[in-house]
Design a protein around this motif. Structure first.
Motif, PDB file in Angstrom:
ATOM      1  N   ARG A 115      52.879  31.489  36.322  1.00  0.00           N
ATOM      2  CA  ARG A 115      51.939  30.791  37.095  1.00  0.00           C
ATOM      3  C   ARG A 115      51.529  31.529  38.110  1.00  0.00           C
ATOM      4  O   ARG A 115      50.259  31.462  38.799  1.00  0.00           O
ATOM      5  CB  ARG A 115      52.147  29.477  37.585  1.00  0.00           C
ATOM      6  N   GLY A 116      52.289  32.551  38.770  1.00  0.00           N
ATOM      7  CA  GLY A 116      52.079  33.309  40.068  1.00  0.00           C
ATOM      8  C   GLY A 116      51.242  34.502  39.633  1.00  0.00           C
ATOM      9  O   GLY A 116      51.074  35.469  40.622  1.00  0.00           O
ATOM     10  N   SER A 117      51.212  34.998  38.363  1.00  0.00           N
ATOM     11  CA  SER A 117      50.459  36.182  38.033  1.00  0.00           C
ATOM     12  C   SER A 117      48.834  36.245  38.374  1.00  0.00           C
ATOM     13  O   SER A 117      48.431  35.250  38.194  1.00  0.00           O
ATOM     14  CB  SER A 117      50.914  36.599  36.631  1.00  0.00           C
ATOM     15  N   TRP A 118      48.382  37.387  38.200  1.00  0.00           N
ATOM     16  CA  TRP A 118      46.833  37.629  38.592  1.00  0.00           C
ATOM     17  C   TRP A 118      46.376  36.971  37.243  1.00  0.00           C
ATOM     18  O   TRP A 118      45.376  36.345  37.404  1.00  0.00           O
ATOM     19  CB  TRP A 118      46.593  39.088  38.932  1.00  0.00           C
ATOM     20  N   GLU A 119      46.660  37.362  36.028  1.00  0.00           N
ATOM     21  CA  GLU A 119      46.364  37.030  35.099  1.00  0.00           C
ATOM     22  C   GLU A 119      46.140  35.582  34.759  1.00  0.00           C
ATOM     23  O   GLU A 119      44.897  35.227  34.197  1.00  0.00           O
ATOM     24  CB  GLU A 119      47.126  37.649  33.719  1.00  0.00           C
ATOM     25  N   HIS A 120      47.005  34.819  35.083  1.00  0.00           N
ATOM     26  CA  HIS A 120      47.262  33.425  34.823  1.00  0.00           C
ATOM     27  C   HIS A 120      46.115  32.793  36.053  1.00  0.00           C
ATOM     28  O   HIS A 120      45.543  31.748  35.778  1.00  0.00           O
ATOM     29  CB  HIS A 120      48.449  32.930  34.967  1.00  0.00           C
ATOM     30  N   SER A 121      46.490  33.154  37.248  1.00  0.00           N
ATOM     31  CA  SER A 121      45.670  32.630  38.187  1.00  0.00           C
ATOM     32  C   SER A 121      44.296  32.690  38.195  1.00  0.00           C
ATOM     33  O   SER A 121      43.456  31.718  38.143  1.00  0.00           O
ATOM     34  CB  SER A 121      46.182  33.084  39.466  1.00  0.00           C
ATOM     35  N   LEU A 122      43.720  34.043  38.015  1.00  0.00           N
ATOM     36  CA  LEU A 122      42.393  34.183  37.616  1.00  0.00           C
ATOM     37  C   LEU A 122      41.745  33.748  36.527  1.00  0.00           C
ATOM     38  O   LEU A 122      40.627  32.764  36.295  1.00  0.00           O
ATOM     39  CB  LEU A 122      41.894  35.652  37.762  1.00  0.00           C
ATOM     40  N   GLY A 123      42.626  33.643  35.410  1.00  0.00           N
ATOM     41  CA  GLY A 123      42.219  33.169  34.145  1.00  0.00           C
ATOM     42  C   GLY A 123      41.949  31.475  34.078  1.00  0.00           C
ATOM     43  O   GLY A 123      41.201  30.812  33.446  1.00  0.00           O
ATOM     44  N   TYR A 124      42.818  30.856  35.096  1.00  0.00           N
ATOM     45  CA  TYR A 124      42.899  29.492  35.126  1.00  0.00           C
ATOM     46  C   TYR A 124      41.848  28.943  35.734  1.00  0.00           C
ATOM     47  O   TYR A 124      41.126  27.933  35.540  1.00  0.00           O
ATOM     48  CB  TYR A 124      44.250  29.170  35.613  1.00  0.00           C
ATOM     49  N   GLN A 125      41.597  29.585  36.952  1.00  0.00           N
ATOM     50  CA  GLN A 125      40.430  29.134  38.107  1.00  0.00           C
ATOM     51  C   GLN A 125      39.441  29.432  38.015  1.00  0.00           C
ATOM     52  O   GLN A 125      38.074  28.929  38.353  1.00  0.00           O
ATOM     53  CB  GLN A 125      40.986  29.765  39.603  1.00  0.00           C
ATOM     54  N   THR A 126      38.875  30.594  37.184  1.00  0.00           N
ATOM     55  CA  THR A 126      37.851  31.204  37.038  1.00  0.00           C
ATOM     56  C   THR A 126      36.908  30.080  36.581  1.00  0.00           C
ATOM     57  O   THR A 126      35.581  29.892  36.731  1.00  0.00           O
ATOM     58  CB  THR A 126      37.740  32.516  36.382  1.00  0.00           C
ATOM     59  N   PRO A 127      37.148  29.565  35.331  1.00  0.00           N
ATOM     60  CA  PRO A 127      36.219  28.635  34.456  1.00  0.00           C
ATOM     61  C   PRO A 127      35.700  27.567  35.488  1.00  0.00           C
ATOM     62  O   PRO A 127      34.627  27.097  35.279  1.00  0.00           O
ATOM     63  CB  PRO A 127      37.021  28.099  33.329  1.00  0.00           C
ATOM     64  N   PHE A 128      36.764  26.894  36.298  1.00  0.00           N
ATOM     65  CA  PHE A 128      36.175  25.877  37.284  1.00  0.00           C
ATOM     66  C   PHE A 128      35.096  26.366  38.165  1.00  0.00           C
ATOM     67  O   PHE A 128      33.985  25.922  38.468  1.00  0.00           O
ATOM     68  CB  PHE A 128      37.515  25.516  37.922  1.00  0.00           C
ATOM     69  N   ALA A 129      35.421  27.800  38.848  1.00  0.00           N
ATOM     70  CA  ALA A 129      34.484  28.348  39.762  1.00  0.00           C
ATOM     71  C   ALA A 129      33.122  28.307  39.037  1.00  0.00           C
ATOM     72  O   ALA A 129      32.072  28.036  39.622  1.00  0.00           O
ATOM     73  CB  ALA A 129      34.996  29.650  40.161  1.00  0.00           C
TER      74      ALA A 129
END
Length: 390
Positions: A115-129
């Motif tokens: 959960r603290g990796s860039w891949e997961h964090s950006l992949g998770y939050q970008t669709p919301f943004a």
């Protein structure tokens, strides 16, 4: 119950509360469909909090983690649909569904990443943004440019950016290694608090847009005469002031009065009289320039403000209406029945002179009545009331 659980419950309550409020607003708003879509958005998104609680307190972690992601994203996309209906910038259902499905697939792909990796964090939050940004773009693309609309666009942009900031924070602060770890992390506490703040602010702004729209609608209805569907006296006065601010003189005002109207009511009944009123109002609307202000001042008397129209053109307008009405077949009246009207015209140059101009037009109308009716008279400053061609 820890702090993150508490904010999840609060966000759930807030989401459902807004859903109920938007349902209530939909019963009064002319943008009823938009309010219903936004109510659905808040209802759907609120269930993400239940999914996140189930992540922490059940063994079906992956199922409810994906469900939490899906319900938040679905809510944000439904808000885009509602904002599109509200602002006249419709969303493409195909594109929204496609985006939703791709985002769910992406969430499944990155699920097992830390959960603290860039891949997961950006992949998770970008669709919301992105879902929020398309709503902001819809507001910016619309033809509405009031202050509250600009504030709405800024808030949506800020809400979209906070999802990207949360992605960075997840890496820098830490969001746990698994979905279950996330719910008990300090990051989750801050994230849910921030999300709750934006949920409330955006909900209040959307409510403000709807409330202002309802107030404008109520004001408009209070200024319109229900029978003739032109402005009543209050609406006429208000709209005259606004129309004269937008255009320089010369201006003209035309007073119109239906001849022997009482006999129509006495002979054929009030329903037939109402039909005559509506027919004359429709003729005025069809004949007047687009920027004209038309009002029913009472009974069978109407007034037409012609901004930027000189006296001669106003006389031609009055003569055209008089001639058309005199030969017009009227609904609910016997075949061959014809009605006439008398007209008084006065010119003026600015808003301050409007009351005097209406008095002058009334004097000219009185002269038209005294001259046998079915004619137009014009007020002249120097020579008094003058006769014009019938």
């Amino acid at each position: 119950m820890n702090g993150a659980d508490f904010f999840l419950v609060v966000n759930f309550s807030i989401g459902l509360s807004f859903a109920v409020v938007f349902l209530i607003v939909s019963t009064r708003s002319r943008s009823r469909t938009a309010a219903l879509w936004i109510a659905a958005a808040y209802a759907v998104a609120s269930f993400s909090t239940i999914s996140e609680l189930l992540v922490a307190h059940t063994g079906w972690v992956k199922l409810f983690a994906v469900a939490a992601f899906a319900t938040v994203l679905a809510g944000l996309l439904l808000i885009r649909v509602g904002i599109g209906r509200l602002y006249g910038v419709p969303a493409s259902p195909v594109l929204l569904v496609t985006f939703f499905c791709i985002s769910i697939g992406l969430d499944l792909i990155i699920y097992d990443l830390p959960r603290g990796s860039w891949e997961h964090s950006l992949g998770y939050q970008t669709p919301f943004a992105l879902a929020i940004f398309v709503s902001a773009a819809a507001v910016l693309r619309s033809s509405r440019r009031t202050a509250i609309d600009r504030v709405m666009a800024v808030l949506l942009l800020a809400a979209g950016l906070q999802f990207l900031v949360k992605a960075v924070a997840a890496v820098e602060v830490g969001a746990g290694q698994t979905a279950a770890d996330y719910v008990h992390s300090y990051y989750a506490l801050v994230s849910q608090s921030l999300t709750g703040v934006f949920v409330v602010i955006i909900g209040l702004m959307l409510l403000s847009v709807f409330v202002l729209e309802i107030m404008a609608e109520e004001r408009s209805n209070s200024e319109v005469d229900a029978l003739s569907e032109v402005l009543n006296r209050r609406g006429f006065d208000n709209h005259c002031e606004a129309a004269l601010r937008r255009m320089r003189g010369p201006h003209a005002v035309v007073l119109c009065d239906l001849d022997h109207f009482k006999k129509v009511n006495d002979t054929y009944g009030h329903y037939s009289g109402d039909c005559v009123i509506r027919a004359f109002a429709e003729l005025l609307r069809a004949s007047a320039p687009e920027n004209a202000v038309i009002g029913r001042l009472g009974g069978e008397e109407f007034c037409v403000l012609l901004p930027g129209v000189p006296s001669d053109a106003a006389l031609m307008f009055a003569q055209a209406v008089r001639g058309s009405f005199a030969v017009q077949a009227l609904p609910s009246m016997p075949q061959g029945f014809r009605m006439t009207a008398s007209f008084g015209v006065a010119a003026f140059h600015n808003a301050v002179e409007l009351p005097a101009a209406i008095r002058n037009a009334d004097g000219a109308l009185y002269e038209a009545k005294a001259s046998g009716r079915n004619c137009v008279r014009s007020h002249r400053e120097r020579s008094g009331v003058s006769l014009v061609m019938l």
